[in-house]
Design an enzyme around this catalytic site. Structure first.
Site, PDB file in Angstrom:
ATOM      1  N   LYS A  51     -48.317 -51.002  21.750  1.00 20.62           N
ATOM      2  CA  LYS A  51     -47.452 -51.207  20.583  1.00 20.62           C
ATOM      3  C   LYS A  51     -46.144 -51.856  21.012  1.00 20.62           C
ATOM      4  O   LYS A  51     -45.826 -51.940  22.199  1.00 20.62           O
ATOM      5  CB  LYS A  51     -47.182 -49.870  19.886  1.00 20.62           C
ATOM      6  CG  LYS A  51     -46.476 -48.836  20.754  1.00 20.62           C
ATOM      7  CD  LYS A  51     -46.305 -47.528  20.009  1.00 20.62           C
ATOM      8  CE  LYS A  51     -45.571 -46.493  20.869  1.00 20.62           C
ATOM      9  NZ  LYS A  51     -45.326 -45.238  20.143  1.00 20.62           N
ATOM     10  N   ARG A  69     -42.701 -34.906  13.233  1.00 17.62           N
ATOM     11  CA  ARG A  69     -42.484 -36.314  12.903  1.00 17.62           C
ATOM     12  C   ARG A  69     -43.552 -36.748  11.905  1.00 17.62           C
ATOM     13  O   ARG A  69     -43.264 -37.091  10.784  1.00 17.62           O
ATOM     14  CB  ARG A  69     -42.508 -37.157  14.182  1.00 17.62           C
ATOM     15  CG  ARG A  69     -42.049 -38.577  14.008  1.00 17.62           C
ATOM     16  CD  ARG A  69     -41.924 -39.295  15.343  1.00 17.62           C
ATOM     17  NE  ARG A  69     -43.183 -39.393  16.066  1.00 17.62           N
ATOM     18  CZ  ARG A  69     -43.327 -39.996  17.240  1.00 17.62           C
ATOM     19  NH1 ARG A  69     -42.260 -40.526  17.846  1.00 17.62           N
ATOM     20  NH2 ARG A  69     -44.495 -40.057  17.833  1.00 17.62           N
ATOM     21  N   TYR A 110     -14.925 -63.511  25.044  1.00 14.87           N
ATOM     22  CA  TYR A 110     -14.277 -63.079  23.814  1.00 14.87           C
ATOM     23  C   TYR A 110     -13.321 -61.901  24.066  1.00 14.87           C
ATOM     24  O   TYR A 110     -13.627 -60.985  24.836  1.00 14.87           O
ATOM     25  CB  TYR A 110     -15.325 -62.635  22.788  1.00 14.87           C
ATOM     26  CG  TYR A 110     -16.129 -63.766  22.194  1.00 14.87           C
ATOM     27  CD1 TYR A 110     -15.526 -64.733  21.387  1.00 14.87           C
ATOM     28  CD2 TYR A 110     -17.492 -63.863  22.430  1.00 14.87           C
ATOM     29  CE1 TYR A 110     -16.275 -65.756  20.837  1.00 14.87           C
ATOM     30  CE2 TYR A 110     -18.250 -64.886  21.878  1.00 14.87           C
ATOM     31  CZ  TYR A 110     -17.633 -65.835  21.088  1.00 14.87           C
ATOM     32  OH  TYR A 110     -18.363 -66.860  20.532  1.00 14.87           O
TER      33      TYR A 110
END
Length: 814
Positions: free
Chosen positions: A483, A581, A709
Site C-alpha cells: 500500500k 480503528r 527564506y
C-alpha cells in the site's frame, strides 16, 4: 557441451531413476520460473530455508523438462521423468560443477576479497579480451550457488577463465576452491563486508586465502597481517605503495580526474594513467596491472589499455521510459551468460505484455557465430520476445535467425532511425557491449525528469523478504503490504518481484491501488484493507478481495454480490481486538454470524485483526490480550459458520515478537523495506531505498550574509554553499532544515542551512571538496530513514511515504 554435462552428472554420487537412459542435456537450471527451461534442461531442485524447488517439479514436467536432480521424487511425479536422487541437491550442484571444471585445462584467475572483486573481474576481461577467449562470472555470481553456475558455462573454445568467490562465513571457501580450481589468485581489498560471519579480521583473511590453496601464484597488496597466513611454499607476486620489498612498488599522484601511477618492477620503471582518483578504483586498477605484468605484457600495451578503463555498472536498472514504456538498462555488457540473466530479469519485471530486446553483437561466447546466434534465437523464442532490434555488423549478418527482427550496422544508424520505431506501451531490455555506447539509446528512451531519484535495491527487498520468511513456521503463508505506493518505494515493480518470489497475498489500502496492480498484470490475490462502499463494484470487476469490517459494509457488499449473482466471492473479516480503528467488536459477532450463515454469494477467505503494540514490549500484556480475544472471536466464527479460513493478526513487529501467534498467515510491511524498531534485527536487514540528487550550484558567501527564506541562516565566517534540487514538494520535511539534518557529499556530512524550499535545499560544504554535478545522498545507508524519523519526532513510515511521485524511481538488481 552436452556430453561433458552428461559425464559430469554421471560422476556425482546419485541413484538414477527413470525410463530414458539416452539423455540429452544442454543446460543447467535452478529457477523454476525461468522461461528458458525445456527438454534439454537438467534441473537441480534446491532446498533453502524459505523454499523447496521440489514443489515445482510437476509444473516443470508439464512444460517439457525431463531431467531432475532431487533429494526425493514427489509422489505425483513418479515415472514421469528422469531423476538423479542425491542426499543434498546443493552439494550435488557443487560436485557437478567441480567435475565439469576438471574437464578443462587452461588458466583460471580466481578473485576474492571484501571489495572490488566484480570490478577487477570486469576490467581484466576488458584488458585481456583482445588476446583471449574469456569465460567469466556473470555479474556478481560469486556465492555457493553462483560460482557453480558460472563455471558450468565454460565451453571448449574458452582459453582463460576469471571467476570471483565470495564467502560470508567459515567452510564456504573450501567448497568454492574445488569448483574454481584457480591457477592464478588475486586477493583484493579486505574490508568490513560480512564481518559478522567471522571471529575477527585475521580469521576472515585465513578463510579467504583458502581459495588459493592450489594456485600457482597469488597476487596481492603486501601486508604484514596477510603475510602471516600465506603458505611459505606459495609463489607470491606482491605490490605496495609503502614496502619496497614488494615485487612491484607503486607511487601515485592525482591531477584533475585522473591518477598517474609510477610502476617499478625489477629493472622496469614506467608510468600509467588511469581515469579515476578514488582509492578503491586505484587499488583495483593496480591488481589489473599486476596480472598484465605476470602475463608479460609490454609497457606500451599496459599503458594504452589501462588508460581506457571505465566505470563498471554492476546493476540491472528498471527505469520509466517515454510513451508509457518500461526500460531495463543493461547497456554495459554483452555476453551469452549475462543475456540469459537479463532475460530472466525482464520476465520478472516486465510491466507490459509486449517485450522488446535491443541487442548488440555478442562477444567472447566461445561459440562459432552461427552456433551462438542460433542459441540466442532459441533464448529469445523461449522468453517470448515480441520484437528484436539488433545493432552490430555480426548480428546484422544473422538477422534471418530471428523473427520480427530489424538490424542496424551501428548505434548511430539506429539513432538516425529512432523516430520510425514507434516505442510505446512495452517493456524494453537494452543489452549491449560497452563499445556500442548504448547509454545513448537509454538516454533517448528514458523519461525525462529532474535529477533527483529514489534508487530501489531489488536484491535488498529479496533479502529482507527471505529474512522474515525464515522466521515463519512451516506452511505459514505471507501477505506483503504494498500500500501507499509500496511505502513510497514504487508499487508495481515491487509487486512484480513479490509475485516472482511467490508470496501468497498482496495487501493494499484502497481499491485504486489494487486496480492499478491488476491492470499492470499482477496475478497474485490482492486484499483491499480499507475499501469504501462506493468502490465495491470496481473491486468485484477487478477480482480484488475486500476487507469487511462493519455490518453496514457487509450488507452493502452482499447487496451488490446478489445483484451480480456472485458465488463464493472471497472476502476478509476484520475483528477489532483493541486497536479500535476498524473491525467487528465482540458485541457485533452474533449479528455477523447471522448475516453470513447460509450465504453463498461470498466466502470468508480469512479472519484478521491488527495489533496496536506489537512493536513495544512494554505493552506485552495488552498484546497478549489482543491475541487471546482474536482466538476467542475467530474460533466462534469458525465454529458457528463451519468454515476454515486463514487467520492472521501479526504485522512485521509481531512476526519477530509474537512468533507463537503466526496462525495461518502473517502480514509483512515496513520490514520488507529494511526498517525494524529492534536494534539487533535492524542489523540483519538491508537498506532498500537510497534518495539521491546532485549539486546544482556552488557559491561562496561572506560572513554576515544569509541563505534562504527568512534569513534563518546567517554565516559567521566565509562559507561555501551548495544548492540541491530537492525540497518539501519532493517530500523532505521542512523540520529537517536549519541545521537539523544533513546530506552526504563525497562521503562527508553536509549540514542543511536555512529553510528547506519547495524545490531546493542548501547545505554547507565549506570543508568538502565538491563541484556542480556531484552526487548527493539524501537518505539511505546514512542518514537512515530511522535516524531522520528520530530527529523529526516521527516514524520511518512517514519519511518513506512522503517522497513525492515526481521523484523518479530507479529499480536495480546487483
Amino acid at each position: 557441451m552436452s556430453q561433458k554435462i552428461l559425464k559430469s552428472i554421471q560422476d556425482v554420487p546419485a541413484t538414477f531413476i527413470g525410463n530414458n537412459t539416452d539423455l540429452t542435456i544442454d543446460a543447467i537450471a535452478i529457477d523454476s520460473r525461468s522461461l528458458q527451461n525445456g527438454p534439454q534442461t537438467l534441473f537441480f531442485a534446491l532446498v533453502g530455508a524459505n523454499n523447496d524447488a521440489h514443489q515445482y517439479i510437476k509444473d516443470l514436467i508439464a512444460i517439457g523438462v525431463q531431467n531432475f536432480v532431487v533429494t526425493h521424487i514427489p509422489l505425483e511425479c513418479e515415472g514421469q521423468a528422469n531423476f538423479f536422487v542425491v542426499e543434498n541437491t546443493l552439494t550435488a550442484l557443487q560436485q557437478f560443477a567441480a567435475n565439469y571444471r576438471s574437464l578443462f585445462d587452461f588458466p583460471i584467475i580466481g578473485l576474492t576479497g571484501s571489495n572490488g572483486k566484480t570490478i577487477v573481474k570486469e576490467w581484466l576481461n576488458f584488458l585481456l579480451s583482445p588476446d583471449y577467449n574469456i569465460i567469466r562470472s556473470p555479474k556478481s555470481y560469486n556465492s555457493q550457488i553462483g560460482v557453480p553456475l558460472s563455471v558450468i558455462a565454460i565451453n571448449e573454445q574458452h582459453n582463460l577463465g576469471i571467476f570471483e568467490a565470495g564467502i560470508s562465513t567459515h567452510y564456504e571457501m573450501e567448497k568454492l576452491e574445488k569448483i574454481i580450481k584457480p591457477t592464478i589468485g588475486i586477493l583484493t581489498n579486505i574490508g568490513s563486508a560480512h564481518d559478522e560471519g567471522f571471529v575477527n579480521l585475521e580469521n576472515k583473511i585465513a578463510e579467504k586465502l583458502k581459495l588459493f590453496e592450489h594456485a600457482q601464484v597469488l597476487i596481492y597488496n603486501k601486508n604484514e597481517i596477510i603475510n602471516t597466513f600465506i603458505n611459505p611454499e606459495m609463489k607470491i607476486f606482491s605490490w605496495s605503495f609503502d614496502c619496497k620489498d614488494a615485487d612491484v612498488f607503486v607511487s601515485k599522484k592525482s591531477a584533475l580526474d585522473k591518477t598517474f601511477l609510477n610502476v617499478q618492477f625489477g629493472k622496469q620503471r614506467f608510468d600509467i594513467k588511469i581515469p579515476f582518483q578514488d582509492m578503491a578504483s586505484v587499488e583495483n586498477a593496480i591488481s589489473c596491472v599486476m596480472v598484465l605484468l605476470y602475463f608479460k605484457y609490454d609497457e606500451e600495451t599496459i599503458q594504452n589499455r589501462m588508460e581506457l578503463l571505465y566505470p563498471v555498472e554492476m546493476r540491472l536498472k528498471v527505469k520509466n521510459g517515454i510513451n508509457n514504456c518500461s526500460i531495463i538498462d543493461d547497456s554495459y555488457s554483452s555476453d551469452f551468460q549475462s543475456l540469459k540473466i537479463a532475460l530472466d530479469f525482464l520476465e520478472s519485471q516486465k510491466q507490459y505484455k509486449r517485450k522488446t530486446l535491443i541487442l548488440s553483437d555478442i562477444f567472447q561466447s566461445g561459440l562459432s557465430n552461427d552456433e551462438l546466434y542460433t542459441k540466442v534465437s532459441q533464448l529469445i523464442i523461449s522468453n517470448k520476445i515480441d520484437r528484436v532490434i539488433g545493432i552490430g555488423e555480426t548480428i546484422t549478418a544473422f538477422e534471418k535467425k530471428f523473427a520480427n527482427c530489424i538490424t542496424y550496422k551501428n548505434t548511430a544508424e539506429f539513432i538516425s532511425k529512432f523516430d520510425d520505431l514507434n516505442f510505446a506501451n512495452e517493456t524494453i531490455l537494452i543489452k549491449g557491449a560497452r563499445t556500442f555506447q548504448f547509454e545513448e539509446i537509454v538516454s533517448l528512451l528514458e523519461e525525462k525528469t529532474h535529477e533527483t531519484v529514489l534508487e530501489i535495491n531489488l536484491n535488498a527487498i529479496s533479502h529482507n523478504l527471505n529474512f522474515f520468511k525464515s522466521k515463519l513456521k512451516p506452511n505459514v503463508k505471507i501477505m506483503v503490504m504494498v500500500k501507499a505506493f509500496g511505502y513510497g518505494n514504487g508499487g508495481f515493480e515491487i509487486a512484480k518481484l513479490l509475485e516472482h518470489h511467490k508470496v501468497d497475498y498482496l495487501g493494499v489500502a484502497f481499491a485504486d491501488e489494487g486496480i492499478s496492480l491488476k491492470s499492470a498484470g499482477i496475478h497474485l490475490p490482492i486484499m483491499v484493507l480499507n475499501p469504501e462502499t462506493t468502490s465495491f463494484p470496481a473491486i468485484i470487476q477487478h477480482q480484488l478481495e475486500p476487507e469487511i469490517y462493519s455490518l453496514k459494509g457487509l450488507h452493502a457488499f452482499l447487496k451488490i454480490a446478489e445483484q451480480k449473482n456472485l458465488n463464493q466471492f472471497p472476502i476478509h473479516i476484520k475483528l477489532d481486538t483493541g486497536m479500535h480503528r476498524l473491525g467487528f467488536e465482540d458485541n457485533t459477532i452474533a449479528d455477523l454470524i447471522a448475516t453470513l450463515r447460509g450465504n453463498q454469494t461470498v466466502k470468508v477467505k480469512s479472519i484478521l485483526s491488527h495489533m496496536a503494540t506489537s512493536d513495544d514490549l512494554e505493552f506485552k500484556d495488552f498484546a497478549h490480550s489482543q491475541i487471546d480475544l482474536f482466538e476467542k472471536l475467530s474460533c466462534k466464527l469458525m465454529t458457528e459458520l463451519q468454515i476454515k479460513p486463514l487467520r492472521h493478526i501479526l504485522n512485521t513487529s509481531g512476526i519477530s515478537n509474537y512468533s507463537d501467534s503466526q496462525y495461518d498467515m502473517v502480514r509483512l510491511g515496513i520490514g520488507l523495506y529494511g526498517v525494524s524498531n529492534d536494534v539487533e534485527e535492524q542489523k540483519k536487514l538491508e537498506n532498500v531505498g537510497t534518495l539521491k540528487s546532485v549539486i546544482s550550484q556552488v557559491r561562496r558567501i561572506a560572513s554576515g550574509e544569509s541563505v534562504g527564506y527568512g534569513r534563518r541562516f546567517i554565516a559567521d565566517k566565509p562559507t561555501k554553499i551548495a544548492t540541491i534540487p530537492i525540497g518539501y514538494a519532493d517530500g523532505i520535511s521542512r523540520g529537517w532544515g536549519n541545521g537539523s539534518g544533513y546530506v552526504i557529499i563525497n562521503k562527508s556530512k553536509a549540514f542543511i542551512v536555512g529553510s528547506i524550499c519547495m524545490d531546493m535545499l542548501m547545505v554547507d560544504v565549506t570543508d568538502i571538496e565538491c563541484a556542480e554535478g556531484d552526487q548527493v545522498i539524501v537518505f539511505g545507508e546514512s542518514p537512515t530513514v530511522t535516524y531522520m524519523a528520530q530527529k523529526l519526532n516521527t516514524i520511518p513510515y512517514e519519511i518513506l511515504t512522503s517522497i513525492s511521485q515526481r521523484v523518479k524511481r530507479v529499480f536495480y538488481r546487483e
